[in-house]
Design an enzyme around this catalytic site. Structure first.
Site, short mmCIF file in Angstrom:
data_model
loop_
_atom_site.label_atom_id
_atom_site.label_comp_id
_atom_site.label_asym_id
_atom_site.label_seq_id
_atom_site.Cartn_x
_atom_site.Cartn_y
_atom_site.Cartn_z
N ILE A 193 52.23 21.63 -1.42
CA ILE A 193 52.15 21.14 0.01
C ILE A 193 52.61 19.90 0.40
CG2 ILE A 193 50.05 22.43 0.45
CD1 ILE A 193 48.31 19.84 0.17
N HIS A 202 32.44 19.90 -14.95
CA HIS A 202 31.14 20.78 -14.05
C HIS A 202 30.12 20.91 -15.37
CE1 HIS A 202 34.02 21.52 -10.66
NE2 HIS A 202 33.50 20.30 -10.45
N GLY A 221 28.88 6.28 -10.42
CA GLY A 221 29.06 6.86 -9.07
C GLY A 221 28.17 8.07 -9.08
N ASN A 266 27.50 21.57 -5.25
CA ASN A 266 27.98 22.11 -6.32
C ASN A 266 28.38 23.57 -6.46
OD1 ASN A 266 26.87 19.41 -7.04
ND2 ASN A 266 27.40 20.02 -9.04
N LYS A 325 38.93 12.88 1.22
CA LYS A 325 38.27 14.05 1.87
C LYS A 325 37.89 13.73 3.31
CE LYS A 325 38.69 17.48 -1.10
NZ LYS A 325 39.30 18.73 -1.00
N TYR A 383 38.11 9.95 -4.11
CA TYR A 383 38.03 11.31 -3.89
C TYR A 383 37.39 11.53 -2.66
CZ TYR A 383 36.39 16.23 -4.18
OH TYR A 383 36.07 17.40 -4.02
N1 LIG Z 1 34.20 23.01 -7.51
C1 LIG Z 1 33.33 22.52 -6.88
O1 LIG Z 1 32.16 22.45 -7.08
C2 LIG Z 1 33.73 21.60 -5.41
C3 LIG Z 1 32.64 21.04 -4.83
C4 LIG Z 1 33.01 20.33 -3.71
C5 LIG Z 1 34.40 20.23 -3.12
N2 LIG Z 1 35.38 21.24 -3.84
C6 LIG Z 1 36.85 21.26 -3.28
O2 LIG Z 1 36.91 22.68 -3.16
C7 LIG Z 1 38.61 22.85 -3.36
C8 LIG Z 1 38.60 23.82 -4.61
O3 LIG Z 1 38.13 23.17 -5.59
P1 LIG Z 1 38.19 24.09 -7.00
O4 LIG Z 1 37.25 23.56 -7.93
O5 LIG Z 1 38.57 25.48 -6.83
O6 LIG Z 1 39.51 23.03 -7.76
P2 LIG Z 1 41.01 23.96 -8.53
O7 LIG Z 1 41.43 22.42 -9.15
O8 LIG Z 1 40.25 25.02 -9.48
O9 LIG Z 1 41.87 24.31 -7.40
C9 LIG Z 1 42.66 23.54 -6.58
C10 LIG Z 1 43.86 24.41 -6.61
O10 LIG Z 1 44.90 23.70 -5.97
C11 LIG Z 1 46.26 23.51 -6.21
N3 LIG Z 1 47.03 22.49 -5.87
C12 LIG Z 1 46.65 21.11 -6.21
N4 LIG Z 1 47.53 20.40 -5.69
C13 LIG Z 1 48.37 21.13 -4.80
C14 LIG Z 1 49.50 21.04 -4.23
N5 LIG Z 1 49.84 19.66 -3.91
N6 LIG Z 1 50.30 21.82 -3.43
C15 LIG Z 1 49.71 23.09 -3.93
N7 LIG Z 1 48.93 23.57 -4.50
C16 LIG Z 1 48.01 22.67 -5.10
C17 LIG Z 1 45.71 23.67 -7.86
O11 LIG Z 1 46.96 24.14 -8.51
C18 LIG Z 1 44.72 24.60 -7.92
O12 LIG Z 1 45.11 25.92 -8.12
C19 LIG Z 1 38.99 21.35 -3.56
O13 LIG Z 1 39.49 20.93 -2.46
C20 LIG Z 1 37.87 20.76 -3.94
O14 LIG Z 1 37.83 19.21 -3.63
C21 LIG Z 1 35.15 21.88 -4.97
#
Ligand SMILES: NC(=O)c1ccc[n+]([C@@H]2O[C@H](COP(=O)([O-])OP(=O)(O)OC[C@H]3O[C@@H](n4cnc5c(N)ncnc54)[C@H](O)[C@@H]3O)[C@@H](O)[C@H]2O)c1
Length: 317
Positions: free
Chosen positions: A51, A188, A284, A169, A144, A140
């Site tokens: 992106i 996690h 944290g 979560n 956001k 982080y």
């Molecule tokens: N997993 C959780 O419990 C949780 C909780 C709160 C918020 N979130 C948010 O949810 C979203 C997804 O989390 P997740 O656990 O699936 O993470 P993840 O790391 O498994 O997935 C993130 C994806 O984004 C891609 N990515 C990262 N930077 C990129 C870039 N510059 N260009 C294109 N692709 C890119 C990665 O390759 C990956 O496939 C994130 O934004 C995270 O902050 C997750």
């Protein structure tokens, strides 16, 4: 609908891709595979795209003319964000700014954004609703919150409409077993416990046993990944339903479980015993994080289907 699922190769994104495809939408995953996996994208088209790359984004918006963008891509390790904040502000905040610019330039104005409970910082009251003050305590969470703030301005200035979902979560897998959680490093709790159950790690660590909670360990609110994905579809349908306002929702199950309780439940469900180590606190970590998702229930009809933590754990076994 034609949907761009940015970060669709990641844990939550890959579940979203499957659900959106099964709901009959045309799905295109955009991902740079930095933390995701190509083989997790089981449906629709895959386009390699960072992106940060404005030209590539423009090319893809012109090729597919999506109705909406679901944005899951981000770095999300709290500890790493403390030691390397540039990485987080650059990939999360600047990257999203770039994505939003491509949307506006290509007249795509419906946006679903993955935000986090980390925008709140240490809770002032529980359960945390959308009106709770936002005081993130790490880069982080700040990266956001900045995006949430940019979105308000993009709505006023360019008419970009959005739904922000702040997850607590995310946990569990798709019941088919086709999709899993494969973070590296994994931070996690549930996947770490399952690695211990499978003998892939020697022990599970509990970070801190003197928190102000029922048994001294941190209390968290777990929401099944497919319940998250389902409410994202409701969010995009809301945006596409006409002349609507942008919205922000907290998403959890409204119930808290301590680290020790989760460990005991996994032992009970799997019938396996494993080693548990009581370690120092990590910087944290708030005592308790529990969401109020009342607004999402009232306004979007959010109705979790896998709402018992035991049932979430069973999807991992
Ligand atoms: N997993 C959780 O419990 C949780 C909780 C709160 C918020 N979130 C948010 O949810 C979203 C997804 O989390 P997740 O656990 O699936 O993470 P993840 O790391 O498994 O997935 C993130 C994806 O984004 C891609 N990515 C990262 N930077 C990129 C870039 N510059 N260009 C294109 N692709 C890119 C990665 O390759 C990956 O496939 C994130 O934004 C995270 O902050 C997750």
């Amino acid at each position: 609908m034609t949907l761009f699922i940015v970060g669709g190769a990641g844990y939550i994104g890959s579940h979203m891709v499957k659900l959106a495809h099964l709901a009959g939408h045309k799905v295109i995953t955009l991902d740079n595979l930095s933390t995701g996996h190509r083989d997790a994208v089981l449906y629709g088209a895959f386009e390699y795209c960072d992106i940060q790359d404005a030209n590539r984004l423009n090319e893809l918006f012109k090729k597919y003319t999506p109705d909406a963008v679901m944005h899951f891509s981000a770095y999300s390790l709290v500890g790493e964000s403390m030691s390397d904040p540039y990485k987080y502000y650059n990939n999360n905040t600047v990257g999203t700014l770039n994505l939003l610019k491509a949307m506006i330039d290509n007249d795509c104005k419906n946006f679903i954004f993955s935000s986090t409970a980390a925008v709140f910082g240490n809770p002032e009251y529980i359960p945390i609703d959308e009106k709770h003050p936002k005081n993130p305590i790490n880069p982080y969470g700040k990266s956001k919150l900045m995006i949430e703030q940019m979105l308000e301005d993009f709505d006023s200035a360019y008419g970009l409409k959005y739904v922000v979902f702040r997850y607590f979560n995310a946990a569990g897998h798709d019941e088919s077993g086709e999709l899993t959680e494969r973070h590296d490093p994994e931070t996690h709790l549930l996947p770490l416990i399952m690695q211990t159950v499978r003998g892939e790690r020697e022990a599970i660590s509990i970070y801190g046993n003197d928190y102000d909670t029922k048994d001294g360990t941190c209390v968290r609110d777990y929401i099944h990944v497919n319940d998250l994905s389902r409410v994202h579809l409701q969010g995009v349908e809301y945006l596409m339903s006409g002349d609507v306002d942008s919205k922000v929702y907290n998403l959890g199950n409204g119930e808290g479980f301590s680290v020790k309780e989760i460990i005991e439940k996994v032992k009970e469900i799997t019938g396996k015993d494993f080693k548990v180590i009581e370690d120092e606190r990590r910087a944290g970590d708030p005592d308790t994080l529990i969401a109020s998702s009342q607004r999402a229930k009232d306004e979007l009809g959010f109705k979790p289907e896998v709402d018992r933590v035991e049932d979430i754990i069973k999807t991992l076994v």
